[in-house]
Design an enzyme around this catalytic site. Structure first.
Site, PDB file in Angstrom:
ATOM      1  N   ARG A 186       0.840  -1.201   0.000  1.00  0.00           N
ATOM      2  CA  ARG A 186       0.000   0.000   0.000  1.00  0.00           C
ATOM      3  C   ARG A 186       0.873   1.249   0.000  1.00  0.00           C
ATOM      4  NH1 ARG A 186      -4.702   0.132   4.325  1.00  0.00           N
ATOM      5  NH2 ARG A 186      -5.340   1.881   3.018  1.00  0.00           N
ATOM      6  N   CYS A 244      -1.157   5.664   9.166  1.00  0.00           N
ATOM      7  CA  CYS A 244      -1.490   4.410   8.501  1.00  0.00           C
ATOM      8  C   CYS A 244      -2.631   4.709   7.536  1.00  0.00           C
ATOM      9  CB  CYS A 244      -1.864   3.330   9.520  1.00  0.00           C
ATOM     10  SG  CYS A 244      -3.252   3.770  10.589  1.00  0.00           S
TER      11      CYS A 244
END
Length: 285
Positions: A186, A244
């Site tokens: 990611r 995150c």
């Protein structure tokens, strides 16, 4: 520092047993079950099936986050009033000891750990290894819902450092170190399952929080964590921030850093907020 962040299953079991004895020196810790993961919808059902005796279920989406516009991120911080109401429902009072756990190595329970610390509850620890460690130690589980006596805690925000998007950008641009706690793919922008853009904050360093755990789902030994963070660029006296996807697993990285004595700041909006702002640059690779 480790014992201020974590508790092992044997210690918790002994604490609960002593607290249940006649005339205990102090009451039992408040135990919170925070089973959640991205895309998971049956946390409460899993809790009802079996949980640590006396544990109260915490709904991460509704009790550990607020909800607003996409530009606020997917899990913005709850208001003090809303969090106080939730914490009292869990049975948290002034001076309570709290233990939080999940079934994913603490990566969701750490959000409760961080918020409780942020709102002024000082004695909060993560059950190292979570529910698996509890059962592997031979401890019993119980089914059903637990409804404790309401607590009386009065919360006060500001107990943990936070970053907004501008401050995160400054760290990534050289004012300190900004760690990206998401999975490496990611970070690199190869996949993005939920947010509008793939990639990362330019200048941020990839530091998947799952790499703070061993194969058994427990946090790595303190020395190993120190080496890991040193290799990532964490230096004595340096300013460190963590983000995150939406401020959940980054809380776990903040906990790992706390174990080695680093007071890292959380960027609660994280990538879900950053990637919803077309004025913010995005890096890939």
């Amino acid at each position: 520092m480790r014992e201020r962040v974590l508790v092992d299953a044997a210690t918790l079991a002994a604490d609960l047993q002593v607290s249940a004895a006649p005339d205990p020196v102090e009451g039992p810790p408040v135990v919170l079950d925070v089973r959640w993961a991205l895309g998971m919808t049956d946390g409460h059902d899993q809790y009802r099936a079996a949980h640590v005796p006396g544990a109260v279920y915490v709904d991460l989406d509704t009790e550990l986050a607020a909800h607003g516009a996409p530009t606020d991120g997917r899990h913005p911080l709850p208001s003090a009033a809303a969090f106080q109401q939730a914490a009292r429902r869990w049975g948290v009072s002034a001076g309570s000891r709290v233990v939080v756990y999940d079934s994913v190595g603490g990566t969701s329970a750490a959000r409760a750990w961080w918020l409780l610390r942020y709102f002024g509850v000082e004695d909060v620890r993560i059950l190292d290894g979570g529910l698996a460690a509890w059962t592997e130690a031979g401890n019993a589980l119980e089914p059903g819902d637990v409804t404790p006596e309401p607590g009386d805690v009065v919360v006060q925000p500001g107990g943990m450092p936070v970053l907004d998007a501008d401050a995160a950008a400054e760290l990534a641009d050289g004012a300190g170190l900004l760690l990206d706690a998401r999975a490496a793919e990611r970070y690199r922008g190869e996949v993005e399952p939920v947010d509008p853009q793939a990639g990362h904050v330019p200048g941020a360093v990839s530091a998947p929080t799952t790499e703070n755990l061993g194969p058994d789902g427990r946090f790595l030994p303190t020395g190993d964590l120190k080496r890991r963070f040193g290799e990532l660029g964490v230096a004595d006296g340096g300013t460190v921030g963590v983000y995150c996807g939406s401020g959940v697993t980054a809380s776990h990285e903040v906990a790992a850093l706390a174990i080695v004595g680093v007071d890292a700041a959380l960027y609660p909006g994280s990538w879900s907020q950053w990637s919803n702002d077309p004025s913010r640059p995005v890096a890939v690779g």
